[in-house]
Design a protein around this motif. Structure first.
Motif, PDB file in Angstrom:
ATOM      1  N   UNK A   6       0.850  -1.216  -0.054  1.00  0.00           N
ATOM      2  CA  UNK A   6      -0.126  -0.144   0.081  1.00  0.00           C
ATOM      3  C   UNK A   6       0.659   1.301   0.073  1.00  0.00           C
ATOM      4  N   UNK A   7       1.840   1.301   0.744  1.00  0.00           N
ATOM      5  CA  UNK A   7       2.890   2.332   0.840  1.00  0.00           C
ATOM      6  C   UNK A   7       3.492   2.586  -0.352  1.00  0.00           C
ATOM      7  N   UNK A 257      -2.116  13.979   0.529  1.00  0.00           N
ATOM      8  CA  UNK A 257      -1.481  12.540   0.405  1.00  0.00           C
ATOM      9  C   UNK A 257       0.003  12.534   0.647  1.00  0.00           C
ATOM     10  N   UNK A 258       0.814  13.374   0.337  1.00  0.00           N
ATOM     11  CA  UNK A 258       2.242  13.161   0.733  1.00  0.00           C
ATOM     12  C   UNK A 258       2.277  13.278   2.349  1.00  0.00           C
ATOM     13  N   UNK A 259       1.623  13.804   2.979  1.00  0.00           N
ATOM     14  CA  UNK A 259       1.741  13.853   4.383  1.00  0.00           C
ATOM     15  C   UNK A 259       1.432  12.363   4.999  1.00  0.00           C
ATOM     16  N   UNK A 260       0.220  12.106   4.514  1.00  0.00           N
ATOM     17  CA  UNK A 260      -0.419  10.883   4.738  1.00  0.00           C
ATOM     18  C   UNK A 260       0.815   9.654   4.778  1.00  0.00           C
ATOM     19  N   UNK A 263       3.453   9.775   7.127  1.00  0.00           N
ATOM     20  CA  UNK A 263       2.694   9.155   8.462  1.00  0.00           C
ATOM     21  C   UNK A 263       2.662   7.632   8.402  1.00  0.00           C
ATOM     22  N   UNK A 264       2.404   7.262   7.305  1.00  0.00           N
ATOM     23  CA  UNK A 264       2.129   5.777   7.283  1.00  0.00           C
ATOM     24  C   UNK A 264       3.469   5.063   7.221  1.00  0.00           C
ATOM     25  N   UNK A 265       4.503   5.783   6.720  1.00  0.00           N
ATOM     26  CA  UNK A 265       6.113   5.190   6.799  1.00  0.00           C
ATOM     27  C   UNK A 265       6.415   5.289   8.248  1.00  0.00           C
ATOM     28  N   UNK A 266       6.011   6.259   8.976  1.00  0.00           N
ATOM     29  CA  UNK A 266       6.646   6.611  10.295  1.00  0.00           C
ATOM     30  C   UNK A 266       5.962   5.267  11.107  1.00  0.00           C
TER      31      UNK A 266
END
Length: 273
Positions: A6-7, A257-260, A263-266
């Motif tokens: 997904x990432x 989307x870029x921020x999301x 965040x998901x990566x973190x």
């Protein structure tokens, strides 16, 4: 594993959304084939003829200025005509050029009513040809006269995708399409460089031509050297059309989307620990 896929998909979407087109950058360049072009622009294309409505400043001088006073009627040395050589109406007083002398308007028949000499026709004559005729006629009255003729209302209009739209007055009565676009602050990144329209009205006839600024052959076009009253119109390219049709919130969506993605990566990295 599913989170990783997904990432990857989200990241790929953002990257492709922001990807630049190399060809688009190349489209911004002028005269891309200048080294292969033979410059053949004829002198006659650069020599404008005087038109009805032209405003001419004609000053006669001689060794004895008292002798030529009758030819400079109603004129005082304090009189000055100012023309703006470097900017249009939205940037007043920049590059002002002062021209001193009596002012004459070319009438509907192409005549200039000159003191002592009477009506002098300007039809199909350049400024140099007209000046020489005035000087030749004056030799009957004055020894070795000097005649100066300046066109002070040579105006062109630049519209469309340029940085400064408006009317521009050229002090010396000579300009190319590049001069005019330079005065207008160049084309914007949305200007269509391969299809610039020039509309010309000369001797009551309206003509038009298209200029491809990317092809150096436009130097040989009859529309390269501008004429009095020419209008230059720069159309918008496809990028501008697409931008105009896009949702104004698209940039915000992409930022979100870029921020999301970040965040998901973190979060994923924290879980892995």
């Amino acid at each position: 594993m599913m989170k990783g896929k997904t990432l990857f998909v989200i990241s790929a979407f953002v990257l492709f959304s922001c990807k630049t087109n190399p060809k688009a950058h190349n489209d911004l360049n002028y005269m891309q084939n200048i080294e292969q072009v033979a410059i053949e622009a004829s002198a006659k294309n650069s020599n404008n003829t005087i038109q009805v409505g032209d405003q001419l400043v004609i000053l006669v001088t001689a060794k004895d200025m008292d002798v030529v006073k009758p030819f400079n009627q109603n004129y005082s040395s304090s009189e000055i005509v100012q023309t703006n050589a470097l900017a249009g109406g939205n940037t007043p007083n920049q590059g002002m050029v002062s021209v001193s002398g009596p002012t004459y308007i070319v009438d509907s028949k192409g005549d200039v009513d000159f003191p002592i000499l009477g009506k002098i026709n300007t039809t199909d004559k350049t400024l140099v040809e007209f000046k020489n005729e005035v000087r030749d006629r004056m030799t009957k009255f004055v020894i070795n006269p000097t005649v100066s003729v300046r066109l002070v209302n040579f105006k062109v209009t630049v519209l469309g995708e340029v940085n400064r739209q408006g009317d521009y007055t050229i002090a010396n009565g000579q300009a190319t399409i590049m001069n005019a676009l330079g005065l207008a602050g160049d084309l914007t990144m949305y200007g269509k460089r391969d299809n610039v329209l020039v509309i010309r009205t000369e001797n009551g006839q309206v003509t038009h031509g298209k200029i491809n600024l990317q092809d150096a052959n436009f130097i040989n076009s009859p529309y390269y050297n501008l004429r009095q009253g020419d209008a230059i119109i720069v159309s918008a390219n496809n990028t501008k059309d697409l931008t105009a049709k896009q949702n104004p919130n698209t940039a915000l969506y992409l930022t979100g989307i870029s921020i999301a993605v970040t965040a998901v990566a973190v979060v994923i990295s924290l879980f892995k620990k």
